[in-house]
Each structure stands twice: as C-alpha cells, then as structure tokens.
Write a protein that holds these residues in place. Structure first.
Motif, PDB file in Angstrom:
ATOM      1  N   GLY A 215      11.498  -3.351   1.726  1.00 42.53           N
ATOM      2  CA  GLY A 215      11.531  -3.452   0.272  1.00 42.53           C
ATOM      3  C   GLY A 215      11.643  -2.093  -0.382  1.00 42.53           C
ATOM      4  O   GLY A 215      11.973  -1.095   0.254  1.00 42.53           O
ATOM      5  N   THR A 216      11.354  -2.045  -1.673  1.00 44.37           N
ATOM      6  CA  THR A 216      11.402  -0.818  -2.461  1.00 44.37           C
ATOM      7  C   THR A 216       9.993  -0.403  -2.838  1.00 44.37           C
ATOM      8  O   THR A 216       9.184  -1.237  -3.247  1.00 44.37           O
ATOM      9  N   ILE A 217       9.699   0.889  -2.699  1.00 41.61           N
ATOM     10  CA  ILE A 217       8.423   1.438  -3.157  1.00 41.61           C
ATOM     11  C   ILE A 217       8.647   2.075  -4.524  1.00 41.61           C
ATOM     12  O   ILE A 217       9.496   2.964  -4.675  1.00 41.61           O
TER      13      ILE A 217
ATOM     14  N   GLY B 131       9.471   7.721  -8.923  1.00 38.34           N
ATOM     15  CA  GLY B 131      10.783   7.167  -8.616  1.00 38.34           C
ATOM     16  C   GLY B 131      10.733   6.019  -7.635  1.00 38.34           C
ATOM     17  O   GLY B 131       9.695   5.373  -7.458  1.00 38.34           O
ATOM     18  N   ARG B 132      11.872   5.770  -6.974  1.00 42.03           N
ATOM     19  CA  ARG B 132      12.029   4.616  -6.068  1.00 42.03           C
ATOM     20  C   ARG B 132      12.415   5.078  -4.672  1.00 42.03           C
ATOM     21  O   ARG B 132      13.157   6.034  -4.509  1.00 42.03           O
ATOM     22  N   LEU B 133      11.910   4.356  -3.679  1.00 42.74           N
ATOM     23  CA  LEU B 133      12.258   4.596  -2.288  1.00 42.74           C
ATOM     24  C   LEU B 133      12.558   3.263  -1.618  1.00 42.74           C
ATOM     25  O   LEU B 133      11.717   2.361  -1.619  1.00 42.74           O
ATOM     26  N   ASN B 134      13.746   3.137  -1.049  1.00 39.82           N
ATOM     27  CA  ASN B 134      14.106   1.929  -0.316  1.00 39.82           C
ATOM     28  C   ASN B 134      13.739   2.094   1.155  1.00 39.82           C
ATOM     29  O   ASN B 134      14.157   3.059   1.803  1.00 39.82           O
ATOM     30  N   VAL B 135      12.931   1.164   1.662  1.00 39.47           N
ATOM     31  CA  VAL B 135      12.579   1.106   3.080  1.00 39.47           C
ATOM     32  C   VAL B 135      12.970  -0.273   3.596  1.00 39.47           C
ATOM     33  O   VAL B 135      13.434  -1.139   2.837  1.00 39.47           O
TER      34      VAL B 135
ATOM     35  N   SER C  26       3.867   0.161  -6.645  1.00 39.91           N
ATOM     36  CA  SER C  26       4.053  -1.266  -6.402  1.00 39.91           C
ATOM     37  C   SER C  26       5.140  -1.465  -5.361  1.00 39.91           C
ATOM     38  O   SER C  26       6.179  -0.796  -5.390  1.00 39.91           O
ATOM     39  N   SER C  27       4.888  -2.372  -4.408  1.00 47.71           N
ATOM     40  CA  SER C  27       5.898  -2.671  -3.395  1.00 47.71           C
ATOM     41  C   SER C  27       5.484  -3.896  -2.587  1.00 47.71           C
ATOM     42  O   SER C  27       4.295  -4.204  -2.458  1.00 47.71           O
TER      43      SER C  27
END
Length: 649
Positions: A194-196, A187-191, A314-315
């Motif tokens: 950016g997004t991981i 899935g996706r993680l916003n930090v 990818s990030s």
C-alpha cells in the motif's frame, strides 16, 4: 645576569612571536560586552520570563478525510485564538505550508537548478472555502476577509481581538493534493502492501505573535523549520477501514477503530518493557483480525494538550508494535513503531520501538520528563523529521543508522517541542542543542552499543578554518547549503560539549541547562535568554564564549611558548594565538611518570594574549600539554605540547 631576571626576559621575548606567528592583541574584541542583554518586564536579565511575560496561543479542532485514490486531504478546522498580548489585534497571520508545493511559491523559485534536500512537488497547494472569523461572544459580527501571500494567510476581523485575554475563532474548509515529494518532511511512499502517508504541515496554523518581532511571518522556504505557539488539539482523521493511523497524542476511541484483539495487545504493551506486536508481520492484510469492520471508513480521534503541532501517518501496509516507556515520576507512556514489511527485521525496524523507548527514557532522566502519551516512530520516505510525539524516519534505515536518526528525532521533543524556540531563525537552538544531547544518549544506549564521535571536536578543524564557513547565528534559509549541517547542528553542539566538558564542568553545566529547560518549557526563549540564564545559574560571565563561538568565525589556538626553570619551580609561557580565548587546562608530567592537571581561568587573557604562569612544583617536570583530552577545537595541535621540536633552534 641573575637566573630569575634572565627567565623573565626570555619569556617576554618569546611572547613577541611564536613559531613565526605574531601574537595578536585581540583582548578588546574578545572581552568587550556582547550585545544588549538588559532585562525587561517581559524577559529578565537573569534569563527568565519576566513578571509581564505573555504568550499567545491557539486551540485546534480539526476533522479531515484522507482519499487514498486521489491522494487528497479534505476537511474543516476551527481555531480558537487567545490574545494574551497587551495590544488588541485587527488580524491574525496563519501559515498555509502546503502552498510551498506550488510552481510559483517562494520556496520553489528559490530552489537551485540542481535541487537540494528540500525538493517538493509543485502541483499542490490549498483550496480554502467558507472562512469565518469573529470575536468570541454573543452577536459578534462575522468577517470573511482574508488574503494569501505564498505560505502565509492574513485573516482580518470585523472588530479587534481585545488585549489581555481576548478570544477569537477562525474556521474554514480546506483541501489539497498530498505531495509525494514533501521536502523530506512529509509525503507519500508506495510499498508492496500500500501507500504510507506521512502527514505534517497538514492544516492551517497560527503564526507566532511575540514581544520580540510581533508577527513572525518568515515564509516557509526549505531549511528554516518552524516557530509555533502552544495549545490543545482535538482532531479526527477519517481513512479507509484498512488503514492504521498513528498520531501525536492520545487515541481516544480505540474501541471504534481497533479490534478487541488489538486492544488487548495494546493493554499488554502498556505494561511491557519488551515490544508487543499490535499488528504482526503476517497480519498486514488480515483485516478481520485487526479491524473492527471490513468495509467503508473508520474515523480515528486523537487529543493532545499543550502542544505546538500535531502530525499523523496512515497506511494499510503497517506492521505495528509497542512497549512501555518508564518515566522518572512513575508515569508511563508508550513507544510505538509502524513500518512496512520491507523494513522488518531485527537488524532494521524490528528494533525501532526499543530505540524509541531507550531514547525517551534517557532524555527524561537526564534533562526533563517527557510530557506526551506516545512516542511513535514511522517508517517513511523521509530521512528524518520530528513532530510532538511522532517521528518520520527513513524506511530503509538499519542498525546504527536507524538508532541515530530515531534518537535524534525523539530528542527534538525537548528542543523545540518542549522548549519552543524559533527554528526558522535560530536553528542552532533546536538542532544544535539536540545534537549535543544525542551524544550522551549514544553513550547510555545499551552500554555503548553504538558510537558517537562528537567529543572528538578537532575532527572539524578543516571546516572551522575554511574560508567559506559561516557563523552559527546565520539564519538557516540564508546559510549556504553545504554549511547548514555545521552551522545549525555540529558547531553549536561542539560549543555545548566544550562548555560542559572543558569550560564549566558537568555538574555546573547540567544544573544550568536543566534549569533553562524547566524555566522555558512551553515558552519562547530567544538566544539572549539562553545566554543570560546559563550565566546567572553558573555564576560565570561567558560573553567571550557566546560572541566568539556563536556570532563569529573566530577560532581557538592556545600555545605553549616554552617551559623554563625558575628556581625550584617553572614558568610556563603561554599564548592565545586565536580569536577566541579559552581557559587553559595543563597536564603536567613529572620525572617519576606521575601526571597532574591544573586549570588556568580565561581571565589570564584579560590584559593581553601572552601569559607567563608560575608552575609551583615539588619535583622535576619533563612535559606540559594543553587540553590533553583534545576537547576544545584548537586549530593547531602542533603548539600544544612541551617539549616539542618546534621549540628547538
């Protein structure tokens, strides 16, 4: 009445009841043969692949692009399928696991109202186009016939794929929206930077066709993980130039995606036992230092051989560090970690590469050498998930928690990445075995810096006696959610601990377990293959243990009825009050304070659940105890010792 006769009669009378409990005669249930384990030409009775064992596989060529604005993945795939089976195949089954993220998927519809670990988005799913399927060869007809059922896809051919080595290709274009919530697996993680993107189950993949079930097409629901064949992967991932990509396998075009400075640092890391920064914390946005260009996209190219899956992350928010992994053969691999600024620090992800390096080196030394060029730990919004050479672990994990999850996920490279079991049906063969080997990795790491209490097996007696418990053999998607941790992870690991530390001993167990791993590396063992192999290498009939521990809810309860003088010696009256028999380890304490241990074999219970052991000694005995180290999960510690108040009138 003579002393000898009096003692024997007393022991016989005590055997009728122990502390008010009637001694059951469960010898038939415990020792009758377990299952049907006769060998075949495909799988031998000795637990090895047979002379006619076959295994199908597939090679993958994939080219995808990641859109970090719309959160889409689009691309194309060509699968080359190898039919080594003795029958021709009119079709192949593929998995489309992103279809789990649809409102009408079976996984969504079987998720309880309150949710669970496997919550997922419901606005995803595959779009498939331009499908072509054909047998390899000149002028073969092309088929575009397929149908999709939930997370499965059947692709038909215009003519059958020949048996015993026939080849066919399936190609298609595909796309889907990347879920934010990906069932705690991707899935996706916003930090802040950016997004991981943690990308798993990201491409169509072939289901396993084997000699046991035929096509294994159990749907992807949640708890049941994966059963995959082996093959070679070559794949390209196109991302914005600002991204760093880490993935299963070897990066083969480093000069095209990394600056010369990062390439030099990578070369340094390849020869360093201490971590080397590839992208430093203060360089996250300094693309001119770490990237070879400052606009557009970059295409990262990876290869891995003889793997069952691939994953990538990818990030543009990654800190990236690495160190050398030293393998027993003298070969080298590379431990890597990528994580956002929020995860940095020596108490947190700053030690991730140290953890990964130590974990892989330990398992390589103790069990089987690590086969992949990299071992990458990725910080993501995932509590812990494994793929060949790549982990996704939680970005907020620190200290012992981060060590534990990192070590566990890297341990999965042995089970099920090297030993390719069916996780969707037999979760204990990967989760349980991995939890078991994790115990020894904990002991080895940094001279025992962190603790692992798996050896304290009796801490789990509460669950083992709970009326809602389920056998290990329960398939994971059928297991009650609050039982899964015990059924798939802890109970099988406890069984392995008891086998190694109590029943067989470390030397005998380790020889057999290493042989099992080597024998079934990159193959598909079934539970009976494991049972047969362990028995044949150790020379022990363990039917009673497999049946009792893995296929029932039975428990262990060994008891001392009493200890009685018998001339110059003693008679120790023993009872088996549980459903699972066990060898009996006795610790004898003498009047002078010395202690001695003696092991009685499990065969003492062959003719019933009462045994009187003649204890030959040359000095007075003041105490006797069963299992003094408390290794077995005996559910009643109160009857394990003599003398004890329970024996008094």
């Amino acid at each position: 009445m003579g002393l000898r006769i009096w003692v024997l009669l007393l022991c016989m009378s005590v055997s009728l009841a122990v502390n008010g409990q009637q001694v059951k005669d469960n010898r038939d249930g415990a020792f009758t043969e377990f299952g049907y384990r006769q060998g075949t030409a495909y799988r031998t009775a000795s637990g090895k692949p047979g002379p006619m064992y076959w295994q199908n596989g597939a090679d993958y060529n994939i080219d995808v692009a990641l859109d970090d604005v719309e959160h889409m993945l689009k691309g194309k795939i060509t699968i080359t399928y190898h039919n080594n089976s003795p029958e021709s195949l009119d079709f192949v089954w593929l998995y489309l696991e992103q279809n789990r993220f649809m409102a009408d998927s079976r996984g969504t519809l079987t998720t309880p109202v309150q949710g669970n670990r496997y919550n997922g988005d419901v606005n995803g799913g595959y779009k498939i186009a331009n499908l072509k399927a054909q047998i390899v060869g000149k002028n073969r007809p092309i088929s575009s016939e397929y149908f999709i059922s939930d997370t499965r896809m059947q692709v038909s051919f215009a003519e059958p794929i020949p048996a015993n080595g026939g080849k066919a290709t399936v190609s298609m274009d595909f796309e889907y929206k990347i879920p934010e919530k990906g069932m705690d697996r991707m899935g996706r993680l916003n930090v802040k930077d950016g997004t991981i993107y943690a990308m798993a189950q990201w491409y169509p993949k072939v289901a396993v066709f084997d000699d046991v079930t035929g096509w294994n097409t159990d749907p992807y629901l949640g708890a049941g993980e994966f059963y995959l064949g082996y093959g070679d992967f070559e794949y390209k991932v196109t991302v914005p130039y600002s991204h760093i990509v880490v993935a299963s396998g070897e990066l083969v075009n480093a000069s095209q995606v990394l600056s010369k400075e990062v390439q030099n640092r990578m070369a340094q890391a390849a020869n360093s036992d201490e971590r080397v920064y590839l992208v430093k914390p203060d360089e996250i946005k300094k693309y001119e230092i770490t990237r070879p260009k400052q606009d557009g996209t970059l295409t990262w190219h990876f290869k891995i051989k003889n793997a069952r899956d691939v994953a990538f992350a990818s990030s543009k928010a990654f800190i990236w560090d690495a160190a050398r992994i030293n393998l027993p053969s003298g070969k080298k691999a590379m431990a890597q970690s990528v994580y956002p600024a929020e995860s940095d620090g020596q108490e947190a992800w700053g030690r991730s590469t140290e953890y990964g390096k130590a974990s892989v080196e330990h398992y390589s030394q103790m069990w089987y050498e690590y086969p992949y060029p990299v071992a990458v730990n990725v910080a993501a919004e995932i509590n812990g998930m494994e793929y060949p050479g790549v982990n996704f672990c939680h970005w907020r994990s620190k200290g012992e928690s981060l060590w534990g999850v990192t070590d566990h996920e890297f341990g999965h490279n042995w089970f099920p990445m090297i030993v390719g079991t069916n996780e969707r049906r037999h979760a204990w063969m990967d989760e349980g075995f991995n939890t078991f080997i994790n115990y020894y990795s904990f002991l080895a790491f940094n001279k025992g810096e962190y603790t692992n209490d798996l050896i304290q097996t009796r801490r789990n007696v509460g669950w083992l006696t709970n009326k809602d418990r389920e056998p290990i053999a329960t398939h994971p998607d059928r297991t009650l959610s609050n039982n899964l941790g015990m059924v798939a992870y802890v109970k099988p690991a406890l069984g392995m601990i008891m086998l190694r530390e109590y029943v067989l001993g470390a030397e005998k167990f380790d020889k057999a377990f290493r042989s099992y791993i080597k024998t079934w590396a990159y193959k598909h063992p079934q539970p009976t293959d494991f049972f047969n192999h362990m028995e044949n290498v150790t020379g022990e009939n363990l039917d009673w243990f497999w049946k009792g521990w893995f296929y029932s809810n039975g428990n262990i309860d060994l008891a001392i009825n009493g200890v009685y003088p018998y001339g110059a010696n003693y008679v120790v009256s023993l009872a088996n009050l549980g459903e699972i028999p066990m060898p009996v380890l006795l610790e004898i304490t003498y009047e002078d304070g010395q202690k001695e241990r003696r092991m009685l074999p499990v065969e003492i219970w062959f003719k019933g659940n009462q045994w009187n052991h003649l204890l030959k000694v040359d000095k007075p005995v003041v105490a006797v105890e069963i299992d003094p180290d408390k290794v077995i999960t005996d559910i009643n510690a109160g009857n394990d010792k003599w003398p004890n108040s329970i024996y008094k009138d």
